[in-house]
Design a protein around this motif. Structure first.
Motif, PDB file in Angstrom:
ATOM      1  N   LEU A 160      54.666  17.785 -43.918  1.00 44.55           N
ATOM      2  CA  LEU A 160      53.816  17.142 -44.920  1.00 44.55           C
ATOM      3  C   LEU A 160      52.425  17.789 -44.922  1.00 44.55           C
ATOM      4  N   PRO A 161      51.993  18.381 -46.023  1.00 47.67           N
ATOM      5  CA  PRO A 161      50.684  19.068 -46.053  1.00 47.67           C
ATOM      6  C   PRO A 161      49.519  18.176 -45.636  1.00 47.67           C
ATOM      7  N   ARG A 162      49.553  16.923 -46.052  1.00 46.65           N
ATOM      8  CA  ARG A 162      48.438  16.020 -45.710  1.00 46.65           C
ATOM      9  C   ARG A 162      48.385  15.775 -44.208  1.00 46.65           C
ATOM     10  N   PHE A 163      49.556  15.607 -43.557  1.00 48.10           N
ATOM     11  CA  PHE A 163      49.560  15.429 -42.101  1.00 48.10           C
ATOM     12  C   PHE A 163      49.053  16.684 -41.406  1.00 48.10           C
ATOM     13  N   ILE A 164      49.469  17.849 -41.878  1.00 48.69           N
ATOM     14  CA  ILE A 164      49.003  19.107 -41.272  1.00 48.69           C
ATOM     15  C   ILE A 164      47.486  19.189 -41.327  1.00 48.69           C
ATOM     16  N   ALA A 165      46.899  18.806 -42.466  1.00 48.43           N
ATOM     17  CA  ALA A 165      45.445  18.862 -42.629  1.00 48.43           C
ATOM     18  C   ALA A 165      44.744  17.862 -41.711  1.00 48.43           C
ATOM     19  N   ILE A 166      45.264  16.613 -41.673  1.00 47.79           N
ATOM     20  CA  ILE A 166      44.667  15.573 -40.813  1.00 47.79           C
ATOM     21  C   ILE A 166      44.758  15.982 -39.354  1.00 47.79           C
ATOM     22  N   TYR A 167      45.925  16.427 -38.950  1.00 53.00           N
ATOM     23  CA  TYR A 167      46.165  16.826 -37.558  1.00 53.00           C
ATOM     24  C   TYR A 167      45.161  17.877 -37.111  1.00 53.00           C
ATOM     25  N   ASP A 168      45.016  18.935 -37.907  1.00 49.08           N
ATOM     26  CA  ASP A 168      44.145  20.043 -37.500  1.00 49.08           C
ATOM     27  C   ASP A 168      42.677  19.646 -37.528  1.00 49.08           C
ATOM     28  N   GLU A 169      42.277  18.929 -38.553  1.00 49.53           N
ATOM     29  CA  GLU A 169      40.877  18.517 -38.667  1.00 49.53           C
ATOM     30  C   GLU A 169      40.474  17.601 -37.515  1.00 49.53           C
ATOM     31  N   GLN A 170      41.290  16.595 -37.234  1.00 48.38           N
ATOM     32  CA  GLN A 170      40.976  15.644 -36.174  1.00 48.38           C
ATOM     33  C   GLN A 170      41.095  16.279 -34.786  1.00 48.38           C
ATOM     34  N   ARG A 171      42.052  17.152 -34.610  1.00 52.96           N
ATOM     35  CA  ARG A 171      42.227  17.834 -33.319  1.00 52.96           C
ATOM     36  C   ARG A 171      40.981  18.634 -32.962  1.00 52.96           C
ATOM     37  N   LEU A 172      40.464  19.399 -33.901  1.00 52.69           N
ATOM     38  CA  LEU A 172      39.311  20.256 -33.636  1.00 52.69           C
ATOM     39  C   LEU A 172      38.014  19.453 -33.523  1.00 52.69           C
ATOM     40  N   SER A 173      37.850  18.455 -34.365  1.00 50.61           N
ATOM     41  CA  SER A 173      36.614  17.663 -34.312  1.00 50.61           C
ATOM     42  C   SER A 173      36.540  16.841 -33.028  1.00 50.61           C
ATOM     43  N   ARG A 174      37.682  16.327 -32.579  1.00 44.59           N
ATOM     44  CA  ARG A 174      37.670  15.526 -31.349  1.00 44.59           C
ATOM     45  C   ARG A 174      37.551  16.414 -30.119  1.00 44.59           C
ATOM     46  N   ARG A 175      38.079  17.614 -30.195  1.00 41.01           N
ATOM     47  CA  ARG A 175      37.887  18.560 -29.092  1.00 41.01           C
ATOM     48  C   ARG A 175      36.396  18.869 -28.924  1.00 41.01           C
ATOM     49  N   LYS A 176      35.725  19.117 -30.040  1.00 45.62           N
ATOM     50  CA  LYS A 176      34.284  19.385 -30.000  1.00 45.62           C
ATOM     51  C   LYS A 176      33.522  18.182 -29.475  1.00 45.62           C
ATOM     52  N   ALA A 177      33.896  16.987 -29.950  1.00 46.41           N
ATOM     53  CA  ALA A 177      33.213  15.761 -29.522  1.00 46.41           C
ATOM     54  C   ALA A 177      33.434  15.497 -28.040  1.00 46.41           C
ATOM     55  N   PHE A 178      34.668  15.745 -27.559  1.00 46.94           N
ATOM     56  CA  PHE A 178      34.927  15.514 -26.135  1.00 46.94           C
ATOM     57  C   PHE A 178      34.122  16.466 -25.270  1.00 46.94           C
ATOM     58  N   TRP A 179      34.088  17.744 -25.642  1.00 43.57           N
ATOM     59  CA  TRP A 179      33.327  18.706 -24.839  1.00 43.57           C
ATOM     60  C   TRP A 179      31.845  18.331 -24.799  1.00 43.57           C
ATOM     61  N   GLN A 180      31.315  17.887 -25.940  1.00 39.50           N
ATOM     62  CA  GLN A 180      29.903  17.484 -25.990  1.00 39.50           C
ATOM     63  C   GLN A 180      29.672  16.245 -25.131  1.00 39.50           C
ATOM     64  N   TYR A 181      30.639  15.312 -25.164  1.00 36.50           N
ATOM     65  CA  TYR A 181      30.550  14.097 -24.340  1.00 36.50           C
ATOM     66  C   TYR A 181      30.583  14.443 -22.858  1.00 36.50           C
ATOM     67  N   LEU A 182      31.512  15.313 -22.454  1.00 34.82           N
ATOM     68  CA  LEU A 182      31.619  15.720 -21.053  1.00 34.82           C
ATOM     69  C   LEU A 182      30.366  16.468 -20.591  1.00 34.82           C
ATOM     70  N   SER A 183      29.819  17.326 -21.437  1.00 32.91           N
ATOM     71  CA  SER A 183      28.616  18.087 -21.090  1.00 32.91           C
ATOM     72  C   SER A 183      27.422  17.159 -20.876  1.00 32.91           C
ATOM     73  N   ALA A 184      27.292  16.165 -21.766  1.00 35.41           N
ATOM     74  CA  ALA A 184      26.186  15.218 -21.632  1.00 35.41           C
ATOM     75  C   ALA A 184      26.343  14.375 -20.373  1.00 35.41           C
ATOM     76  N   LEU A 185      27.575  13.942 -20.095  1.00 38.96           N
ATOM     77  CA  LEU A 185      27.837  13.147 -18.892  1.00 38.96           C
ATOM     78  C   LEU A 185      27.517  13.936 -17.634  1.00 38.96           C
ATOM     79  N   SER A 186      27.776  15.245 -17.658  1.00 42.29           N
ATOM     80  CA  SER A 186      27.527  16.122 -16.507  1.00 42.29           C
ATOM     81  C   SER A 186      26.098  16.616 -16.450  1.00 42.29           C
TER      82      SER A 186
END
Length: 431
Positions: A160-186
């Motif tokens: 499903l094209p819409r799922f592919i788009a959601i999956y990739d967008e959320q995967r990358l944005s949350r990866r960035k957010a997690f790294w920023q969260y971990l960096s701030a915590l450290s």
């Protein structure tokens, strides 16, 4: 560096005031946890670890006990509280959809619904939209597939094209957010070898962190090491992703007194409850600050009424034991055999009040399958024929799963106390 709690402070502070004697249950858990904390501290010192991350949610009380131990023995180690869950770390750790097999999820859960699959990825907010595009009713999206990874529905979703788009967008944005969260915590100093601590069993969150931090875009993290109360499966453990069960482990053979400490793992999870909901995902707010997004705190009322009062009792005993141990200027008095005997009382000779309490609480699963696990038992002993039938089923290899979260308790309820006690005796001496 955050200030450590004083050696005399209550582990949970003012919220533990006014405890009732009716909640003075499972006190020996303090002995078990103090032994484990002393082993953890010893291992960290041995390996030169300067910074350790306790994983939510069971990591919250474990961190508090560890910090108090550090103060008492006078050898501090920087501890941090990392808000993670299997759910929140899964999507950021995944590959592009065309390359992803979802092994971490499907190795444990295969019978699930579309909603449960999306919820495990933290994408449940998109379920209504995706269901409509797939032509599914709400009932159909909630219906479990016997083997979801091999289902036609899963194949249709991945195409499903819409799922592919959601999956990739959320995967990358949350990866960035997690790294920023971990960096701030450290405080900007994420260690090359990330050391994590949790209650354990399989170490799935560690596997997600390893994939996210060590296999993705270049980061300073080269390895992830996990220290746990117990391990019963190695997951994706490896040379750069090692795992250690400090109290009990069945990896590379069963550790000493494995059957005692493994008897009721749910007891550790319930008694080590945190005062907040599970991490569901990560986000960056309008001010550029990254944080964990919490799921609904489904257990709050039950925890406040039933679990935290017992937790207060255990932590009070923990502090008393810690005073006695540190007065001897060593922890050599904490012997595994002594701790095993103490823990065996909890799981093989519980009081009726402890049995009743365990039957009144529940555990919420927020990954794979989303449901509550209740530990209620039968109210009266079954007939002789039913007891005999149950025993015969259990003795057959395919009937072992019938013993549930706490085998001794199940045998006590379904067969009777003499058989349960015999089982406990065999388990206690079993290698």
């Amino acid at each position: 560096m955050k200030k450590l709690p004083s050696a005399t402070s209550d582990i949970r502070g003012a919220s533990f005031e006014g405890r009732s004697d009716s909640f003075e249950l499972f006190g020996e858990m303090a002995d078990t946890l103090l032994y484990w904390v002393s082993e953890l501290h010893r291992k960290l010192i041995e390996n030169g670890v300067k910074q350790v991350f306790f994983l939510s949610r069971e990591g919250q009380p474990l961190k508090q006990m560890f910090d108090c131990y550090c103060v008492r023995v006078g050898v501090p180690i920087q501890s941090r509280y990392l808000e993670v869950s299997r759910r929140s770390t899964l999507l950021p750790s995944l590959n592009a959809l065309s390359e992803e097999q979802f092994e971490t999820l499907f190795r444990q859960y295969r019978r699930m619904s579309l909603l449960e699959f999306l919820s495990s990825l933290g994408l449940d907010e998109f379920c209504t939209e995706l269901s409509a595009l797939l032509g599914l009713t709400t009932e159909q999206s909630n219906q479990r597939q016997e083997d979801f990874p091999e289902s036609v529905l899963f194949s249709r979703l991945k195409a499903l094209p819409r799922f592919i788009a959601i999956y990739d967008e959320q995967r990358l944005s949350r990866r960035k957010a997690f790294w920023q969260y971990l960096s701030a915590l450290s405080e900007g100093d994420v260690p090359e070898n990330l050391v994590v601590v949790d209650v354990g069993w399989k170490g799935t969150i560690q596997d997600n962190l390893y994939t996210l931090l060590c296999k993705g875009p270049a980061t300073p993290v080269k390895s992830v090491t996990g220290y746990y109360i117990g391990l019963i499966a190695s997951g994706a453990a490896g040379s750069a992703n090692p795992k250690h069960g400090l109290l009990f482990s069945s990896i590379a053979g069963r550790s000493s007194r494995f059957h005692v400490f493994n008897e009721n793992r749910a007891l550790f999870e319930i008694l080590l409850a945190a005062d907040h909901g599970s991490a569901a995902s990560y986000q960056i707010d309008t001010n550029g600050r990254a944080s964990a997004v919490h799921d609904t705190f489904h257990e709050q009322e039950m925890l406040e009424a039933l679990v935290f009062p017992v937790q207060r009792h255990i932590f009070a005993r923990y502090n008393q034991l810690l005073d006695a141990v540190t007065l001897q200027a060593s922890t050599q008095s904490l012997r595994l055999e002594q701790i095993a005997r103490s823990h065996a009382r909890l799981v093989f000779q519980p009081s009726q009040s402890e049995i009743d309490w365990f039957s009144s609480v529940f555990h919420v699963e927020n990954y794979g399958v989303f449901e509550r696990s209740f530990f209620t038992g039968v109210h009266k002993l079954p007939s002789f024929f039913d007891r005999l039938k149950f025993m015969f089923t259990v003795l057959r290899r395919n009937g072992r799963g019938l013993l549930g979260f706490w085998p001794w308790k199940k045998l006590d309820e379904r067969v009777g106390r003499p058989i349960a006690n015999l089982y406990g005796l065999i388990r206690y001496f079993q290698k």
